[in-house]
Design an enzyme around this catalytic site. Structure first.
Site, PDB file in Angstrom:
ATOM      1  N   TYR A 118       0.869  -1.182   0.000  1.00  0.00           N
ATOM      2  CA  TYR A 118       0.000   0.000   0.000  1.00  0.00           C
ATOM      3  C   TYR A 118       0.900   1.225   0.000  1.00  0.00           C
ATOM      4  O   TYR A 118       1.902   1.260   0.718  1.00  0.00           O
ATOM      5  CB  TYR A 118      -0.873   0.011   1.270  1.00  0.00           C
ATOM      6  N   GLU A 206      -3.310   7.714  -3.963  1.00  0.00           N
ATOM      7  CA  GLU A 206      -3.308   6.458  -3.207  1.00  0.00           C
ATOM      8  C   GLU A 206      -3.192   5.289  -4.180  1.00  0.00           C
ATOM      9  O   GLU A 206      -4.010   5.144  -5.086  1.00  0.00           O
ATOM     10  CB  GLU A 206      -4.595   6.320  -2.388  1.00  0.00           C
TER      11      GLU A 206
END
Ligand code: GDP
Ligand code: MN
Length: 397
Positions: A118, A206
């Site tokens: 991530y 993101e």
């Protein structure tokens, strides 16, 4: 302004970030064409069909599917385009899918299992710095990771003036447990990602997951990007990426007439001049036992035309049970605003079907109150904040 995954990936690629290749398609025919082109360009024989909506968690909702040949590309695209995709991040009604991204399959089986990470770059408002947040736990939703295994989330705080330092990019790669070629790739990935974030005037990039392929390449498989609206004037090409089908229709309309409007869940509509006073008014409504239905800053010129526009926007929200108008007459005189309200009300006739409470304070507030009180309309006036709060309470309780 939020972007679709494919648009975010275009921006990333333009700054040298390696991305999973893909081509957007509006219908099954285009999807098949896209798949053929992808095979020519990348050699892939499997494809991932990905719903393009402004919401994450698409995989869980059935909006991301693997196709192993062109027939499957066609049937899966046909199924996803037009569907109402419900994910943990959409409302219960879901979001209508208008287009899909046909992407190369990058999870090809190899000697090593692919790893998912991530990574996000965002504005850390509290520290007035930028921040890279990253984790070894990619592919999962980061809120869950933060709750259950917070020690697996790392952050790198970046001085916006100095920018990302090389040692910081290396620390990211190190903390993700990488070595050799993958380490070098990650250092490059982080630097390019930060460059993309800064130069596109974004407030969020993101990437979940960032993938380490079986041949040690690091690439963005997903992208969620928010561009700062206030900087859009500098990016004509990004302006064209706006997809208003994804946005709240009342907010879109308000923007068109130049009103600063944010839709909220409550039942008391508010019309206020000035953002600070608007925030205070929302607090007041809450304190009085109501819930604000919106944030609305009408700006400096609260004349009849403006007030009418604002009333119309507020009343488009069916949950509005009352409207609180709270205007400070500093530059604009209260009696002018009051006249504007009366005129707008008369103009709109039956369109106004909820009680209105008007609080005018400032120059000529008394004259304004008399104007409202003698108008014979269903409008209650107030001068003091508390008075307005009491009147709101009376209509919402
Ligand atoms: P999200 O669910 O909205 O976050 O959409 P993502 O773009 O993150 O995709 C969801 C999941 O689909 C990813 O976590 C991957 O596990 C999977 N996925 C994405 N690309 C590929 C691919 O090329 N091949 C395979 N087999 N799976 C993929
Ligand atoms: Mn994702």
């Amino acid at each position: 302004m939020n972007l679709h995954e494919y648009q975010g990936k275009e921006i990333l690629a333009s700054f040298g970030v390696r991305v999973q290749r893909g081509i957007v398609a509006q219908n099954p025919d285009e999807a098949v064409e896209a798949a053929k082109r992808l095979t020519e360009e990348t050699g892939t024989s499997w494809y991932v069909i990905k719903a393009q909506v402004h919401a994450g968690g698409r995989g869980k909702g059935g909006g991301v599917k693997l196709a192993k040949n062109l027939d499957e590309v066609r049937s899966i695209s046909d199924q996803i385009i037009g569907m109402n995709l419900i994910t943990p991040q959409t409302s219960a009604e879901g979001k209508k899918v208008h287009q899909v991204l046909i992407a190369e399959d990058v999870y090809y089986p190899g000697a090593n299992e692919p790893d998912e990470y991530y990574m996000s770059v965002l504005l850390d408002r509290a520290n007035a710095r930028n921040m890279i947040m990253y984790s070894t736990e990619g592919g999962m939703d980061i809120e869950t990771v933060a709750e259950q295994t917070p020690h697996l989330i790392f952050t790198e705080s970046i001085d916006p003036v100095l920018g990302l330092q090389p040692f910081q990019a290396r620390r990211v790669a190190f903390n993700l447990g990488l070595s050799g070629q993958a380490f070098k790739e990650m250092v490059r990935f982080v630097s390019s990602l930060y460059k993309a974030y800064i130069n596109s005037d974004a407030t969020l990039f993101e990437i979940n997951p960032v993938l380490k392929t079986s041949d040690d390449k690091i690439m963005a498989v997903d992208s969620k990007v928010t561009i700062d609206d206030n900087a859009l004037y500098r990016h004509k090409d990004y302006q064209e990426m706006r997809d208003i089908r994804e946005e709240n229709p009342i907010e879109v309309e308000a923007k068109e007439v130049g009103l600063n409007y944010v839709d909220l869940d409550g039942n008391v509509g508010c019309m206020v001049n000035g953002a600070g006073l608007a925030m205070a008014t929302m607090d007041l409504i809450k304190q009085a036992g109501g819930e604000p239905a919106n944030f609305l800053d009408v700006g400096g010129t609260a004349d009849a035309a403006r007030v009418e526009q604002a009333f119309k926007i507020i009343l488009k929200d069916p949950s509005v049970k009352a409207i609180l108008v709270n205007i400070f007459g500093g530059i604009v005189r209260c009696d002018r605003v009051a006249q504007g309200i009366v005129d707008a009300y008369k103009n709109m006739g039956d369109a106004i079907n909820v009680p209105i409470i008007v609080r005018l304070q400032g120059t000529n507030a008394d004259i304004a109150k008399d104007l409202i009180d003698s108008s014979g309309l269903d409008v209650q006036s107030a001068i003091e904040f508390q008075e307005a709060a009491d009147k709101v309470q009376a209509v919402v309780s």
